[in-house]
Design an enzyme around this catalytic site. Structure first.
Site, PDB file in Angstrom:
ATOM      1  N   LYS A 192       0.849  -1.205   0.000  1.00 51.09           N
ATOM      2  CA  LYS A 192       0.000   0.000   0.000  1.00 51.09           C
ATOM      3  C   LYS A 192       0.880   1.250   0.000  1.00 51.09           C
ATOM      4  O   LYS A 192       1.480   1.595   1.008  1.00 51.09           O
ATOM      5  CB  LYS A 192      -0.943   0.069   1.199  1.00 51.09           C
ATOM      6  CG  LYS A 192      -1.981   1.182   0.954  1.00 51.09           C
ATOM      7  CD  LYS A 192      -2.625   1.760   2.181  1.00 51.09           C
ATOM      8  CE  LYS A 192      -1.998   3.016   2.713  1.00 51.09           C
ATOM      9  NZ  LYS A 192      -1.974   4.198   1.827  1.00 51.09           N
ATOM     10  N   GLU A 268       9.406   0.958  10.911  1.00 58.03           N
ATOM     11  CA  GLU A 268      10.452   1.970  10.674  1.00 58.03           C
ATOM     12  C   GLU A 268       9.756   3.310  10.787  1.00 58.03           C
ATOM     13  O   GLU A 268       8.987   3.680   9.913  1.00 58.03           O
ATOM     14  CB  GLU A 268      11.017   1.838   9.258  1.00 58.03           C
ATOM     15  CG  GLU A 268      11.684   0.536   8.949  1.00 58.03           C
ATOM     16  CD  GLU A 268      13.153   0.549   9.307  1.00 58.03           C
ATOM     17  OE1 GLU A 268      13.613   1.514   9.948  1.00 58.03           O
ATOM     18  OE2 GLU A 268      13.829  -0.425   8.951  1.00 58.03           O
ATOM     19  N   CYS A 303      13.347  10.528   6.984  1.00 53.97           N
ATOM     20  CA  CYS A 303      13.173  10.052   8.365  1.00 53.97           C
ATOM     21  C   CYS A 303      14.456  10.234   9.172  1.00 53.97           C
ATOM     22  O   CYS A 303      14.417  10.522  10.355  1.00 53.97           O
ATOM     23  CB  CYS A 303      12.758   8.597   8.358  1.00 53.97           C
ATOM     24  SG  CYS A 303      13.867   7.575   7.397  1.00 53.97           S
ATOM     25  N   GLU A 402       9.541  15.747  15.336  1.00 54.37           N
ATOM     26  CA  GLU A 402       9.942  15.569  13.946  1.00 54.37           C
ATOM     27  C   GLU A 402       9.193  16.578  13.092  1.00 54.37           C
ATOM     28  O   GLU A 402       7.966  16.596  13.077  1.00 54.37           O
ATOM     29  CB  GLU A 402       9.613  14.145  13.486  1.00 54.37           C
ATOM     30  CG  GLU A 402      10.050  13.897  12.066  1.00 54.37           C
ATOM     31  CD  GLU A 402       9.778  12.470  11.609  1.00 54.37           C
ATOM     32  OE1 GLU A 402       8.654  11.989  11.814  1.00 54.37           O
ATOM     33  OE2 GLU A 402      10.699  11.855  11.052  1.00 54.37           O
TER      34      GLU A 402
HETATM   35  P1  NAP Z   1       2.169   8.210   7.891  1.00 54.49           P
HETATM   36  O1  NAP Z   1       1.137   9.248   7.928  1.00 54.49           O
HETATM   37  O2  NAP Z   1       2.473   7.452   9.112  1.00 54.49           O
HETATM   38  O3  NAP Z   1       1.730   7.219   6.729  1.00 54.49           O
HETATM   39  C1  NAP Z   1       2.482   6.097   6.377  1.00 54.49           C
HETATM   40  C2  NAP Z   1       1.579   5.081   5.731  1.00 54.49           C
HETATM   41  O4  NAP Z   1       0.587   4.641   6.664  1.00 54.49           O
HETATM   42  C3  NAP Z   1       0.814   5.639   4.530  1.00 54.49           C
HETATM   43  O5  NAP Z   1       0.695   4.650   3.544  1.00 54.49           O
HETATM   44  C4  NAP Z   1      -0.524   5.956   5.148  1.00 54.49           C
HETATM   45  O6  NAP Z   1      -1.595   6.008   4.240  1.00 54.49           O
HETATM   46  C5  NAP Z   1      -0.700   4.822   6.126  1.00 54.49           C
HETATM   47  N1  NAP Z   1      -1.664   5.154   7.160  1.00 54.49           N
HETATM   48  C6  NAP Z   1      -2.023   6.375   7.622  1.00 54.49           C
HETATM   49  N2  NAP Z   1      -2.971   6.287   8.561  1.00 54.49           N
HETATM   50  C7  NAP Z   1      -3.252   4.965   8.716  1.00 54.49           C
HETATM   51  C8  NAP Z   1      -4.140   4.238   9.538  1.00 54.49           C
HETATM   52  N3  NAP Z   1      -4.953   4.840  10.409  1.00 54.49           N
HETATM   53  N4  NAP Z   1      -4.147   2.895   9.436  1.00 54.49           N
HETATM   54  C9  NAP Z   1      -3.338   2.271   8.558  1.00 54.49           C
HETATM   55  N5  NAP Z   1      -2.485   2.912   7.752  1.00 54.49           N
HETATM   56  C10 NAP Z   1      -2.411   4.249   7.823  1.00 54.49           C
HETATM   57  O7  NAP Z   1       3.559   8.791   7.396  1.00 54.49           O
HETATM   58  P2  NAP Z   1       3.838   9.748   6.167  1.00 54.49           P
HETATM   59  O8  NAP Z   1       3.332  11.111   6.497  1.00 54.49           O
HETATM   60  O9  NAP Z   1       3.377   9.108   4.903  1.00 54.49           O
HETATM   61  O10 NAP Z   1       5.424   9.738   6.118  1.00 54.49           O
HETATM   62  C11 NAP Z   1       6.195  10.504   6.984  1.00 54.49           C
HETATM   63  C12 NAP Z   1       6.662   9.693   8.174  1.00 54.49           C
HETATM   64  O11 NAP Z   1       7.340   8.522   7.741  1.00 54.49           O
HETATM   65  C13 NAP Z   1       7.662  10.429   9.019  1.00 54.49           C
HETATM   66  O12 NAP Z   1       7.351  10.270  10.376  1.00 54.49           O
HETATM   67  C14 NAP Z   1       8.968   9.749   8.714  1.00 54.49           C
HETATM   68  O13 NAP Z   1       9.919   9.835   9.711  1.00 54.49           O
HETATM   69  C15 NAP Z   1       8.553   8.364   8.468  1.00 54.49           C
HETATM   70  N6  NAP Z   1       9.564   7.636   7.681  1.00 54.49           N
HETATM   71  C16 NAP Z   1      10.354   6.716   8.319  1.00 54.49           C
HETATM   72  C17 NAP Z   1      11.337   6.033   7.632  1.00 54.49           C
HETATM   73  C18 NAP Z   1      12.211   5.024   8.317  1.00 54.49           C
HETATM   74  O14 NAP Z   1      12.810   4.224   7.638  1.00 54.49           O
HETATM   75  N7  NAP Z   1      12.317   5.016   9.615  1.00 54.49           N
HETATM   76  C19 NAP Z   1      11.505   6.270   6.270  1.00 54.49           C
HETATM   77  C20 NAP Z   1      10.695   7.204   5.651  1.00 54.49           C
HETATM   78  C21 NAP Z   1       9.724   7.882   6.377  1.00 54.49           C
HETATM   79  P3  NAP Z   1      -2.087   7.454   3.689  1.00 54.49           P
HETATM   80  O15 NAP Z   1      -1.006   7.959   2.839  1.00 54.49           O
HETATM   81  O16 NAP Z   1      -3.308   7.166   2.941  1.00 54.49           O
HETATM   82  O17 NAP Z   1      -2.335   8.321   4.894  1.00 54.49           O
END
Ligand code: NAP
Ligand code: MG
Length: 498
Positions: A192, A268, A303, A402
């Site tokens: 997804k 992650e 991240c 963050e």
């Molecule tokens: P996010 O809001 O947590 O979303 C990540 C994924 O989860 C998306 O596919 C999102 O779908 C899905 N999601 C959101 N709400 C959900 C729910 N209630 N139930 C199930 N799935 C759900 O993160 P983001 O804004 O896309 O990305 C930024 C974050 O990713 C930052 O915190 C960053 O640090 C982290 N990140 C971490 C790494 C690592 O390797 N540690 C690497 C890259 C990014 P939708 O898009 O439809 O909301």
């Protein structure tokens, strides 16, 4: 040849683009079961790139059935590992052959500079598939020490149906970080992508089929987190779920697992990575260059971005000057222009959120030395100037949370112990960097920092062969390297009585 790919070339490519925007289930593109769609919007034009299938429970059910059927069928899960290798290698080659299109999809979907997408994201993704392709037929299982009357075999098996839920900051790379090792280990996968950046994932699945991956082994479910994402998290027939995204949503996946079938969950999550610059660092120019890169690359939406710069008092003012000079090289520009180093942020909502942090920093008394403004370029206001705050104290929100944008918080320290304590004063533990010319200090500080990766005299070092992941609320489990295969395989012990 590359020089002919100028802004007008990419603009023409963008207007000619007709991306596939359906779900990819059981080897073919299909609409969502209920026919719903959502718009994939380009943040630097505001235009709709495509109407995308909005997958929900029914689509997830279909895709899980297809994945389960393919897994039980065994064409991929039980084939000789040697047979997986050429398929993954072919996929890597197809990624390279279609590099322009793939780079453009990510550039349009989430605003990263086309040069970065083309020169970093796509080649890194292809290299990762090659890396895991090579690993397929080189992994041995174990025979445990046992007495004369028994033979104990420890063999690795694929876990079965693996779901991957990923963010939008590196759409194609993040897909590969999950899909490549999961496929190499013999699983069937459901991916997804984030709602902001679904298009390259769909194209990846098409190319995987073209490379010879059997139907149902890789399925892509674009849609919203609360719909498709939650349905995956709660599904009773998914064996393992690998997530990259925010800490907040990562915690939800633990709850989904607990509320459903106890599927394995690997997380992650976010970070607030410290970058420690000691007065004994001999090459402050290099440190400043990397400090600027570490907060401006990908518009700071990384991240492991080095978002907290901890500088020893003795060099503070001199070093901050150098960082300001380096950050000035990252001026926001049209992401389709190959000269652009800082593109647009992912969307207007996120840009506003990041700008809110900047306002908060000013309100809390930090000193704004550069940037701070939200910019409008053309039809879009998803741009931010690279921003630097000094006088940041550890209690401020801009030091703790963050931000996920080009906003650097500079803190000062007097001693090594103070620097370590300040660096570790975070709920996160993803990455850290240390700049020093003292060998002992480098090792001492690297040991003391609670982070999954510590880079010495660089920032954010990364390689397919080296594990990446966090501790504390940055998550657990490791992407990349052979260790990633641990997440996507299970050990079987077979005792043979002799
Ligand atoms: P996010 O809001 O947590 O979303 C990540 C994924 O989860 C998306 O596919 C999102 O779908 C899905 N999601 C959101 N709400 C959900 C729910 N209630 N139930 C199930 N799935 C759900 O993160 P983001 O804004 O896309 O990305 C930024 C974050 O990713 C930052 O915190 C960053 O640090 C982290 N990140 C971490 C790494 C690592 O390797 N540690 C690497 C890259 C990014 P939708 O898009 O439809 O909301
Ligand atoms: Mg988008």
């Amino acid at each position: 040849m590359l020089s002919s790919k100028d802004l007008s070339f990419w603009t023409a490519c963008a207007s000619a683009l007709q991306p596939a925007a359906q779900a990819y289930i059981d080897g073919r593109l299909q609409d969502a079961v209920d026919g719903r769609q959502f718009a994939s919007i380009c943040p630097h034009t505001g235009h709709t790139i495509a109407m995308v299938a909005r997958c929900a429970q029914a689509d997830v059910d279909l895709a899980v059935s297809a994945a389960r059927r393919s897994f039980e069928g065994g064409d991929w899960s039980r084939c000789h590992p040697r047979e997986r290798k050429p398929v993954l290698q072919k996929l890597a080659q197809l990624l390279r052959d279609n590099a322009d299109e793939l780079a453009l999809l990510d550039c349009l979907d989430m605003g990263k500079p086309i040069s970065d997408a083309l020169n970093i994201d796509v080649p890194a993704t292809a290299a990762l598939f090659d890396w895991y392709a090579e690993a397929c037929d080189k992994l041995y299982d174990e025979v445990a020490p046992s007495g004369p009357d028994a033979l104990a075999l420890v063999t690795r098996e694929p876990v079965g149906v693996v779901a991957a839920v990923i963010p939008w900051n590196f759409p194609l790379d993040m897909a590969a970080w999950k899909v490549a090792p999961a496929l190499a280990a013999g699983n069937s996968v459901l991916l997804k992508p984030a709602e902001q950046s679904p298009l390259s994932a769909i194209r990846l699945a098409q190319l995987a089929s073209e490379a010879g991956l059997p139907d149902g082994v890789l399925n892509v479910l674009p849609g919203y987190g609360e719909e498709a994402g939650q349905a995956l998290g709660l599904h009773p027939d998914i064996d393992c779920l690998s997530f990259t995204g925010s800490t907040e949503i990562g915690k939800r996946f633990l709850a989904y697992s607990a509320a459903s079938n106890m599927k394995m969950v690997w997380l992650e999550c976010g970070g607030k990575s410290p970058n420690l610059v000691f007065g004994d660092c001999a090459d402050l120019d290099a440190a400043a260059r990397k400090a600027a890169f570490g907060i401006c690359f990908n518009q700071g939406q990384v991240c492991s971005a080095s978002s907290r710069l901890l500088v020893e008092n003795s060099i503070h003012d001199r070093f901050v000057e150098k960082v300001l000079t380096e950050m000035a090289h990252y001026q926001p520009g049209n992401p389709l222009d190959p000269a652009t180093r800082l593109g647009s942020l992912v969307d207007a909502g996120h840009t506003g959120r990041v700008h809110g942090f900047i306002e908060d920093g000013v309100r809390q008394g930090a000193r704004l030395l550069a940037g701070g403004e939200r910019l409008r370029l053309g039809d879009s206001d998803c741009y931010l100037q690279p921003t630097l705050f000094t006088g940041v104290t550890p209690q401020m929100r801009i030091a703790r949370e963050e931000i996920f944008g080009p906003v650097l918080s500079v803190l000062r320290f007097d001693s090594e112990a103070e620097a370590i304590a300040m660096a570790n004063d975070s709920i996160y533990g993803l990455a850290a960097a240390v700049w020093t010319d003292q060998l002992q200090r480098a090792h001492r500080v690297a040991r003391a920092l609670r982070a999954g990766t510590v880079s010495v005299n660089t920032v954010d070092a990364l390689d397919p062969g080296v594990p990446f992941g966090g501790c504390k609320q940055s998550g657990f489990g490791r992407d990349l390297s052979l260790h990633a295969l641990d997440k996507f395989s299970q050990l079987k012990t077979t005792w043979i009585s002799l």
